[in-house]
Design a protein around this motif. Structure first.
Motif, PDB file in Angstrom:
ATOM      1  N   ARG A  34       0.825  -1.196   0.000  1.00 53.24           N
ATOM      2  CA  ARG A  34       0.000   0.000   0.000  1.00 53.24           C
ATOM      3  C   ARG A  34       0.868   1.257   0.000  1.00 53.24           C
ATOM      4  NH1 ARG A  34      -4.573   2.196  -1.720  1.00 53.24           N
ATOM      5  NH2 ARG A  34      -5.279   3.860  -0.348  1.00 53.24           N
ATOM      6  N   ILE A  54      -5.858  10.282  -1.860  1.00 54.32           N
ATOM      7  CA  ILE A  54      -6.865   9.254  -1.574  1.00 54.32           C
ATOM      8  C   ILE A  54      -8.234   9.920  -1.552  1.00 54.32           C
ATOM      9  CG2 ILE A  54      -7.598   7.485   0.041  1.00 54.32           C
ATOM     10  CD1 ILE A  54      -4.741   7.531   1.144  1.00 54.32           C
ATOM     11  N   LEU A  57     -10.550  10.240   1.573  1.00 51.60           N
ATOM     12  CA  LEU A  57     -10.027  11.041   2.674  1.00 51.60           C
ATOM     13  C   LEU A  57     -10.437  12.497   2.539  1.00 51.60           C
ATOM     14  CD1 LEU A  57      -6.406  10.118   3.715  1.00 51.60           C
ATOM     15  CD2 LEU A  57      -8.488  10.102   5.035  1.00 51.60           C
ATOM     16  N   ASN A  60     -13.662  13.010   4.147  1.00 52.79           N
ATOM     17  CA  ASN A  60     -13.707  12.705   5.577  1.00 52.79           C
ATOM     18  C   ASN A  60     -13.485  13.988   6.363  1.00 52.79           C
ATOM     19  OD1 ASN A  60     -13.063  11.813   8.214  1.00 52.79           O
ATOM     20  ND2 ASN A  60     -12.592   9.798   7.371  1.00 52.79           N
ATOM     21  N   LEU A  62     -12.421  14.530   9.139  1.00 51.64           N
ATOM     22  CA  LEU A  62     -11.172  14.572   9.894  1.00 51.64           C
ATOM     23  C   LEU A  62      -9.983  14.224   9.019  1.00 51.64           C
ATOM     24  CD1 LEU A  62     -12.318  12.899  13.215  1.00 51.64           C
ATOM     25  CD2 LEU A  62     -11.971  15.311  12.750  1.00 51.64           C
ATOM     26  N   ILE A  66      -6.072  13.665  10.119  1.00 50.94           N
ATOM     27  CA  ILE A  66      -5.477  12.333  10.149  1.00 50.94           C
ATOM     28  C   ILE A  66      -4.236  12.307   9.274  1.00 50.94           C
ATOM     29  CG2 ILE A  66      -5.867   9.961   9.426  1.00 50.94           C
ATOM     30  CD1 ILE A  66      -8.824  10.549  10.449  1.00 50.94           C
ATOM     31  N   MET A 143     -17.590  18.045  12.540  1.00 51.35           N
ATOM     32  CA  MET A 143     -18.396  16.838  12.681  1.00 51.35           C
ATOM     33  C   MET A 143     -19.884  17.095  12.530  1.00 51.35           C
ATOM     34  SD  MET A 143     -16.121  14.522  13.720  1.00 51.35           S
ATOM     35  CE  MET A 143     -17.046  13.387  14.664  1.00 51.35           C
ATOM     36  N   ILE A 192      -8.856  -1.962  13.685  1.00 52.10           N
ATOM     37  CA  ILE A 192      -9.312  -2.455  12.390  1.00 52.10           C
ATOM     38  C   ILE A 192      -8.807  -3.883  12.245  1.00 52.10           C
ATOM     39  CG2 ILE A 192      -9.081  -2.194   9.917  1.00 52.10           C
ATOM     40  CD1 ILE A 192      -9.042   0.769  10.333  1.00 52.10           C
TER      41      ILE A 192
ATOM     42  N   HIS B 477     -18.071   9.481  17.215  1.00 54.24           N
ATOM     43  CA  HIS B 477     -18.079   9.926  15.820  1.00 54.24           C
ATOM     44  C   HIS B 477     -16.665  10.110  15.307  1.00 54.24           C
ATOM     45  CE1 HIS B 477     -22.293  10.881  14.718  1.00 54.24           C
ATOM     46  NE2 HIS B 477     -22.433  10.652  16.001  1.00 54.24           N
ATOM     47  N   HIS B 481     -14.876   8.236  12.129  1.00 51.44           N
ATOM     48  CA  HIS B 481     -14.202   8.915  11.013  1.00 51.44           C
ATOM     49  C   HIS B 481     -12.740   8.499  10.926  1.00 51.44           C
ATOM     50  CE1 HIS B 481     -17.503  11.288   9.711  1.00 51.44           C
ATOM     51  NE2 HIS B 481     -17.672  11.862  10.885  1.00 51.44           N
ATOM     52  N   ILE B 482     -12.140   8.361  12.078  1.00 50.68           N
ATOM     53  CA  ILE B 482     -10.730   7.958  12.074  1.00 50.68           C
ATOM     54  C   ILE B 482     -10.598   6.591  11.415  1.00 50.68           C
ATOM     55  CG2 ILE B 482      -8.798   7.259  13.518  1.00 50.68           C
ATOM     56  CD1 ILE B 482      -9.676   9.316  15.547  1.00 50.68           C
ATOM     57  N   LEU B 483     -11.443   5.695  11.829  1.00 45.22           N
ATOM     58  CA  LEU B 483     -11.334   4.347  11.279  1.00 45.22           C
ATOM     59  C   LEU B 483     -11.589   4.341   9.785  1.00 45.22           C
ATOM     60  CD1 LEU B 483     -12.847   1.937  13.913  1.00 45.22           C
ATOM     61  CD2 LEU B 483     -10.503   2.612  13.502  1.00 45.22           C
ATOM     62  N   ALA B 484     -12.578   5.102   9.383  1.00 44.78           N
ATOM     63  CA  ALA B 484     -12.843   5.165   7.946  1.00 44.78           C
ATOM     64  C   ALA B 484     -11.622   5.709   7.219  1.00 44.78           C
ATOM     65  CB  ALA B 484     -14.052   6.051   7.677  1.00 44.78           C
ATOM     66  N   ALA B 485     -11.030   6.731   7.809  1.00 39.64           N
ATOM     67  CA  ALA B 485      -9.859   7.327   7.171  1.00 39.64           C
ATOM     68  C   ALA B 485      -8.707   6.329   7.130  1.00 39.64           C
ATOM     69  CB  ALA B 485      -9.445   8.584   7.925  1.00 39.64           C
ATOM     70  N   GLU B 487      -8.881   3.153   7.129  1.00 39.37           N
ATOM     71  CA  GLU B 487      -9.159   2.141   6.108  1.00 39.37           C
ATOM     72  C   GLU B 487      -8.838   2.671   4.724  1.00 39.37           C
ATOM     73  OE1 GLU B 487     -12.977   0.329   6.281  1.00 39.37           O
ATOM     74  OE2 GLU B 487     -12.380  -1.030   7.871  1.00 39.37           O
ATOM     75  N   ASP B 488      -9.108   3.937   4.544  1.00 39.26           N
ATOM     76  CA  ASP B 488      -8.739   4.533   3.260  1.00 39.26           C
ATOM     77  C   ASP B 488      -7.238   4.479   3.053  1.00 39.26           C
ATOM     78  OD1 ASP B 488     -11.274   5.146   2.505  1.00 39.26           O
ATOM     79  OD2 ASP B 488     -11.270   7.103   3.498  1.00 39.26           O
ATOM     80  N   HIS B 496     -15.998  -0.121   7.884  1.00 42.41           N
ATOM     81  CA  HIS B 496     -16.034   1.307   8.220  1.00 42.41           C
ATOM     82  C   HIS B 496     -16.124   2.156   6.965  1.00 42.41           C
ATOM     83  CE1 HIS B 496     -15.201   0.428  12.362  1.00 42.41           C
ATOM     84  NE2 HIS B 496     -14.270  -0.403  11.963  1.00 42.41           N
ATOM     85  N   TYR B 497     -15.413   1.694   5.965  1.00 43.15           N
ATOM     86  CA  TYR B 497     -15.434   2.434   4.713  1.00 43.15           C
ATOM     87  C   TYR B 497     -16.851   2.508   4.168  1.00 43.15           C
ATOM     88  CZ  TYR B 497     -14.707   3.333  -0.245  1.00 43.15           C
ATOM     89  OH  TYR B 497     -14.761   3.850  -1.503  1.00 43.15           O
ATOM     90  N   ASP B 500     -19.182   4.606   6.253  1.00 39.52           N
ATOM     91  CA  ASP B 500     -18.930   6.006   6.003  1.00 39.52           C
ATOM     92  C   ASP B 500     -19.581   6.434   4.693  1.00 39.52           C
ATOM     93  OD1 ASP B 500     -17.504   8.019   7.462  1.00 39.52           O
ATOM     94  OD2 ASP B 500     -16.342   8.311   5.621  1.00 39.52           O
ATOM     95  N   ARG B 501     -19.363   5.611   3.712  1.00 44.99           N
ATOM     96  CA  ARG B 501     -19.964   5.874   2.409  1.00 44.99           C
ATOM     97  C   ARG B 501     -21.469   6.027   2.534  1.00 44.99           C
ATOM     98  NH1 ARG B 501     -16.429   6.275  -1.992  1.00 44.99           N
ATOM     99  NH2 ARG B 501     -15.728   8.056  -0.781  1.00 44.99           N
ATOM    100  N   GLN B 504     -22.582   9.151   4.174  1.00 46.80           N
ATOM    101  CA  GLN B 504     -22.496  10.318   3.295  1.00 46.80           C
ATOM    102  C   GLN B 504     -23.641  10.329   2.289  1.00 46.80           C
ATOM    103  OE1 GLN B 504     -18.561  10.298   1.789  1.00 46.80           O
ATOM    104  NE2 GLN B 504     -17.762  10.951   3.765  1.00 46.80           N
ATOM    105  N   LYS B 507     -26.744  11.318   4.047  1.00 49.44           N
ATOM    106  CA  LYS B 507     -26.778  12.734   4.377  1.00 49.44           C
ATOM    107  C   LYS B 507     -27.078  13.547   3.130  1.00 49.44           C
ATOM    108  CE  LYS B 507     -24.250  15.116   7.940  1.00 49.44           C
ATOM    109  NZ  LYS B 507     -23.006  15.040   8.684  1.00 49.44           N
TER     110      LYS B 507
END
Lengths: 196, 896
Positions: A34, A54, A57, A60, A62, A66, A143, A192, B477, B481-485, B487-488, B496-497, B500-501, B504, B507
């Motif tokens: 990666r 990416i 991101l 996102n 945050l 990050i 947020m 994760i 929250h 977001h951190i986890l989604a990020a 994972e990205d 998580h991805y 998140d998707r 969005q 929303k």
């Protein structure tokens, strides 16, 4: 060690990285791929731009923060060990981790405290060890979204800070931060699965 | 169906009917009964609904009886008790009617009893938890059920081949498969009934329960496929049929889910436009969900899945769209229906078991089935969990597996399905029925009884309920977001991805489409938590001391919101009444008006600047708050009605004025006293003030004394002067009320005439100041029409809010009134006090606030925020009292 595959052999300092981060061979390899994929020009390190590429991101809330956490102390580049070190925060906690570990050694990167610290520093922009009301407000702004007015946001920020603030200094220290999340299963919420 | 025949419970009735009818009958054969029958017994016309109602009543009464003893219900699950009760009732029926009646009919069960339970569970399913564990749930529901069905069926067939089952049980392999498919499914009703009382941890619960809901699709498919195979005869089944069977699994499950989602979408969309017809909102929820169920049933898709998905899918949007009251209505109706259905199901299940004509016993089959379902369930769970744990972040440990295996309860679904079997096609039906009954009884009673001790003994992690805190919500929250990020960054598109998707997408499009704008605007989880926390604070505040406070002249924290809700913003009103009032009457001293203004300014500052968000929120969804407190609402209604009446009378009878003039006095005094109390509390004695909130009772006495001391002299005097005739008696009453320091004050105003209210409300100080009754009344007459009429006309609620401003200011002004002359002198005297209060507010409030927060919430230090809240409370407290007083006064006035 001798059994590691040809791919893994290409990872510089694979052993020391593994020792530090606790990643499995496979995860490390995956991360290495990666890393190289993100490193567009094969320059051997990642810059902010690389990560900003990416797509997801960018949306996102945050995301920027990050990305910043990959570049501590104002560095402009992050090499593979640094990259892995950040991601190591999200490695799931194994039960045997704690028992196996030498007490003298520093806490593993994926310990509860370190997970929390990672989250904390996303809030604490000025690195003064405290989440001020202002910093809280900034996060909330990211947020909560546009539906809530600024004033409402401010009152939420106030309340949030006061909720966690125990010594009355109007800011949330790391200790207070961890306390406010005492009941939450951080080990689970900040892990994760694939990052074994 | 329930309506079967004449009642068992109805037997006494029926007997009565029987005796009755003969007497009537003779008349009726003669066709048109000559005269008008005074009394006619028409049991047959009402029989069916009557019996249904009766049964539900019996079930409910039984529930009540069970819960009389906490010990029993803590040990024995309700479902067990109900089944046992059903057995008893069934026995009685059997004994009396000589035939079994009122059994659980599959039709009734699937069309009427099951939907509410499933809807309830789908609608209130914690969706986040559900989707977090979706993988595991699906595995257990699909693989687990298939596994159970086939292994149980095959093992039973093996048992038969081995000769352990009596030869009179004529069943082929397919028959056993069919039986296995219907007996293998974990039953949502039974699981829910038992697990809701056990309180295992959320993950465990959602897995077992989710499985029981989702396996319906598998069960239905398996059942139908096997059933049709059996009917076709095993010889005629071709390979294509097996393929079709597999395909139908997907069709039925996905189709059911799709139907549910479509209806969820429709439901959400519909509720978006119900703003003006709030009253049908709850109905819509039920109708569309039921429509989803019936539609799926009609298309022979999985109806349970459809309703579950419907409830799961629509909740977010529906909850946002419908009013708070409707939400409560939906919640309670749903719970009531579900609990009702559940009760009836278990009871009927018990009754049905008594009917020995339906079943035939074979020990080998029964024991074998019992053993196999337990054994294969456990084995299946262990195997699946082992696989699942390879992929799970938090592995399910051994204890979880034990509970999951043991929690595989069978219930009414299996029973209804087995009853549906065709005896001509399945010769062993009676044996299967008996076995099913035993299995259901065993799992519900034995396992249901023992699961609680087992959970305790194994020390299964229980669910822990802690109040949500803003920090937790926010950080959660953040973590997402951190986890989604991450994972990205890692390049792994995992859970998580996608979540998140989805969020969005939701929303951006779905929420926009399905939520009404106002709801969408405020629909944010963090904001929601914030709002709920505030409400909780307010409620706990009320619980603690709100009552007492209100009686002494302060309002509940919720009050202001209501006022502001009315859209005639409090601030505006305040401004109007504050400045306008001063301008109106030159009678008022500049000093006073200045003070007044200061007060008003302070008020604006506090409630406007400091605590805006909350108020605002309420403004946007006003009714949410109103419904919080029935008492309050009642008060409000009473108030409104009286106000209306009052206004009318005021308009029509101007001549009344002279009358009014004299009368307003007493009320005023009462009010004044209140005001005084208020002022003293807030202004004069800050330290008291803080105590006021934490320990209301103690301070109450102090205050009342205080009032007595300071007030009595003043007010008394004042009364003497101001009150003309009526006053005397009232006065005393008032005084007494004062002393007691409670609501007794209110009754006093009895004497009050209709009109003055408005004026007083608006310009209390004027009256006070003028001290002369004449003044007051004249003002009233003058002002009311001009100033208030608009408000009146606008809305009643605005009236209420109108009432508030004066009260806030009332304290300051009212104090002066005693004697006109004296007032003038007194004023300077008072003045020094006044500024103080406003400055003194914060600290005192801070303390009060903190004390409150300490008791109500767990956060020790909230000095900054709480004070504000407290403040608001304080500043707006008066209106409430005013209201309560007014109501009563008006009441009496109206009567007069």
């Amino acid at each position: 060690m001798g059994s590691r595959g040809s791919h893994a052999a290409r990872i510089p300092d694979a052993d020391s990285i593994r020792r530090e981060t606790g990643f499995s061979q496979a995860s490390l390899l995956r991360l290495y791929h990666r890393f190289r994929a993100l490193d567009r020009n094969k320059k051997g390190y990642l810059s902010r731009v690389d990560l900003q590429q990416i797509g997801a991101l960018a949306v996102n809330p945050l995301g920027d923060r990050i990305i910043d956490s990959f570049f501590p102390d104002g560095n402009l580049r992050v090499d593979f060990p640094g990259f892995v070190r950040v991601l190591a925060h999200f490695r799931p906690v194994d039960e045997d981790d704690s028992s196996m570990r030498d007490p003298k050694e520093p806490e593993p990167l994926n310990s509860r405290m370190n997970k929390l610290r990672f989250a904390f520093q996303l809030y604490d922009l000025d690195r003064d060890g405290k989440i001020s009301r202002h910093e809280m407000l900034q996060v909330l702004r990211l947020m909560v979204g546009v539906q809530v007015t600024e004033e409402q946001l401010e009152s939420i920020a106030d309340r949030t800070v006061q909720e966690a603030d125990e010594d009355g200094d109007g800011a949330v220290s790391f200790l207070e931060f961890t306390k406010s999340l005492e009941k939450m299963d951080i080990e689970q919420k900040m892990s994760i699965r694939i990052l074994k | 169906m329930l309506r079967a025949a004449l009642p068992l419970l109805g037997l006494p009735l029926a007997g009565a009917a029987a005796t009755e009818e003969p007497t009537r009958e003779p008349g009726s054969p003669g066709e048109p009964p000559p005269g008008l029958a005074l009394f006619r017994w028409q049991w047959h016309e009402v029989e069916a609904p009557y019996l249904v109602a009766l049964w539900i009543l019996v079930a409910s009464l039984a529930k009540i009886v069970f819960h009389l003893s906490r010990k029993v219900t803590s040990l024995v699950p309700e479902s067990c008790l109900l089944i046992l009760l059903g057995l008893v009732l069934g026995g009685i029926v059997l004994a009396v009617a000589k035939k079994a009646e009122y059994q659980l009919e599959p039709g009734t069960f699937f069309l009427f009893l099951l939907p509410p339970i499933v809807l309830d569970s789908g609608y209130f399913m914690p969706s986040r938890l559900f989707f977090d564990n979706l993988g595991a749930i699906l595995t257990y529901a699909v693989v687990g059920t298939l596994w159970n069905a086939f292994t149980t069926g095959a093992a039973l067939w093996g048992l038969q081949q081995a000769g352990f089952v009596a030869p009179r049980v004529q069943a082929s392999f397919l028959d056993f498969l069919l039986f296995g498919s219907l007996i293998s499914a974990v039953d949502p009703v039974a699981v829910l009934a038992v697990f809701e009382e056990v309180h295992v941890n959320d993950t465990l619960f959602i897995i077992v329960f989710g499985e029981s809901l989702l396996n319906d699709a598998v069960t239905v498919v398996l059942y139908k496929v096997c059933n049709s195979f059996v009917e076709m005869g095993s010889a005629n089944v071709q390979a294509a049929d097996y393929l079709k069977g597999v395909a139908s699994l997907f069709v039925v499950s996905l189709g059911g889910a799709a139907v549910g989602l479509v209806f969820a979408f429709l439901l959400a969309l519909t509720t978006r436009f119900t703003k003006r017809v709030r009253i049908i909102e709850p109905l819509l929820v039920f109708l569309l969900a039921y429509a989803a169920y019936l539609t799926a049933e009609m298309a022979s898709l999985s109806a349970i899945l459809a309703v579950t998905m419907c409830g799961l899918g629509c909740k977010k949007y529906v909850e946002a769209n419908i009013s708070h009251k409707s939400r409560t209505a939906v919640k309670y109706t749903m719970k009531t229906l579900a609990s009702c259905a559940e009760t009836v199901i278990f009871m009927l299940l018990g009754i049905s078991a008594v009917d020995s004509s339906k079943w035939a016993w074979d020990s080998g089959l029964v024991l074998g089935t019992l053993f196999f379902i337990l054994f294969f369930r456990a084995l299946g769970v262990v195997l699946q969990t082992w696989v699942l744990n390879q992929f799970r972040l938090v592995p399910l440990d051994k204890i979880d597996q034990v509970v999951m295996s043991y929690g595989g309860l069978r219930g009414a679904v299996a029973f209804a399905l087995v009853i549906l079997l065709d005896r001509t096609k399945v010769p062993a039906k009676d044996y299967f029925v008996a076995t099913t009954i035993v299995v259901v009884f065993f799992t519900v009673i034995v396992q249901g009884l023992t699961i609680k001790p087992l959970v305790k003994w194994l020390k299964v992690k229980r669910s822990e309920h802690h109040k949500p805190t803003l920090n937790q919500e926010l950080h959660e929250h953040t973590f997402d977001h951190i986890l989604a990020a991450v994972e990205d960054v890692v390049g792994h598109h995992g859970y998580h991805y996608w979540r998140d998707r989805w969020e969005q997408f939701d929303k951006k499009y779905l929420s926009q489409l399905l939520m009404r704008r106002s709801a969408y605007r405020i629909r944010d989880q963090i904001w929601d938590v914030y709002y709920r926390l505030n409400i909780r604070d307010a409620i706990s505040f009320v619980d603690q001391g709100g009552h007492i406070l209100s009686s002494t002249g302060l309002t509940l924290p919720s009050m202001p919101s209501r006022n502001s809700v009315a859209e005639t913003s409090v601030t505006n009103l305040l401004r109007e009444s504050g400045s306008g009032a001063c301008l109106d009457l030159q009678v008022i001293d500049t000093v006073r008006s200045g003070r007044d203004r200061e007060d008003a300014v302070m008020h604006h500052l506090l409630c406007g600047g400091l605590y805006k968000p909350r108020r605002r929120y309420k403004a946007s969804c006003s009714r949410h708050f109103i419904s919080e407190d029935a008492q309050e609402r009642q008060d409000k209604e009473v108030f409104q009605q009286n106000m209306k009446r009052r206004l009318e009378s005021f308009k029509s009878t101007k001549h009344n004025i002279c009358f009014t003039k004299s009368k307003p006095r007493p009320r005023k005094t009462g009010r004044k006293k209140n005001g005084l109390a208020n002022t003293e509390a807030t202004n004069g004695k800050p330290p008291r003030d803080l105590g006021f909130q934490d320990t209301a009772a103690v301070i109450l006495t102090v205050e009342s004394e205080e009032e007595e001391e300071s007030d009595s002299s003043e007010t008394e005097k004042e009364d003497d002067e101001g009150i003309i005739f009526v006053a005397r008696a009232t006065n005393e009453v008032l005084q007494e009320g004062k002393v007691s320091g409670s609501l007794e004050v209110c009754p006093s105003p009895r004497i009050i005439p209709p009109s003055p209210t408005c004026a007083e409300k608006e310009l209390p100080w004027k009256s006070g100041q003028g001290d002369l009754a004449v003044y007051v009344s004249s003002e009233t007459t003058k002002i009311v029409p001009v100033d208030m009429q608009a408000g009146w006309n606008q809305s009643i609620s605005s009236l209420e809010s109108l009432a508030s401003p004066p009260c806030t200011q009332a304290p300051t002004m009212t104090r002066l009134p005693p004697c006109p002359l004296a007032t003038e002198e007194a004023q300077p005297f008072h003045l020094p006090y006044d500024p103080r209060p406003s400055f003194a507010f914060p600290p005192s409030l801070a303390k009060a606030g903190r004390s409150r927060s300490e008791s109500s919430a767990d956060i020790p230090q909230q000095q900054e925020l709480q004070p504000l809240m407290g403040h608001e409370d304080r500043t707006r407290l008066s209106p409430r009292t005013a209201n309560s007083h007014w109501c009563i006064q008006f009441n009496k006035g109206g009567r007069l």
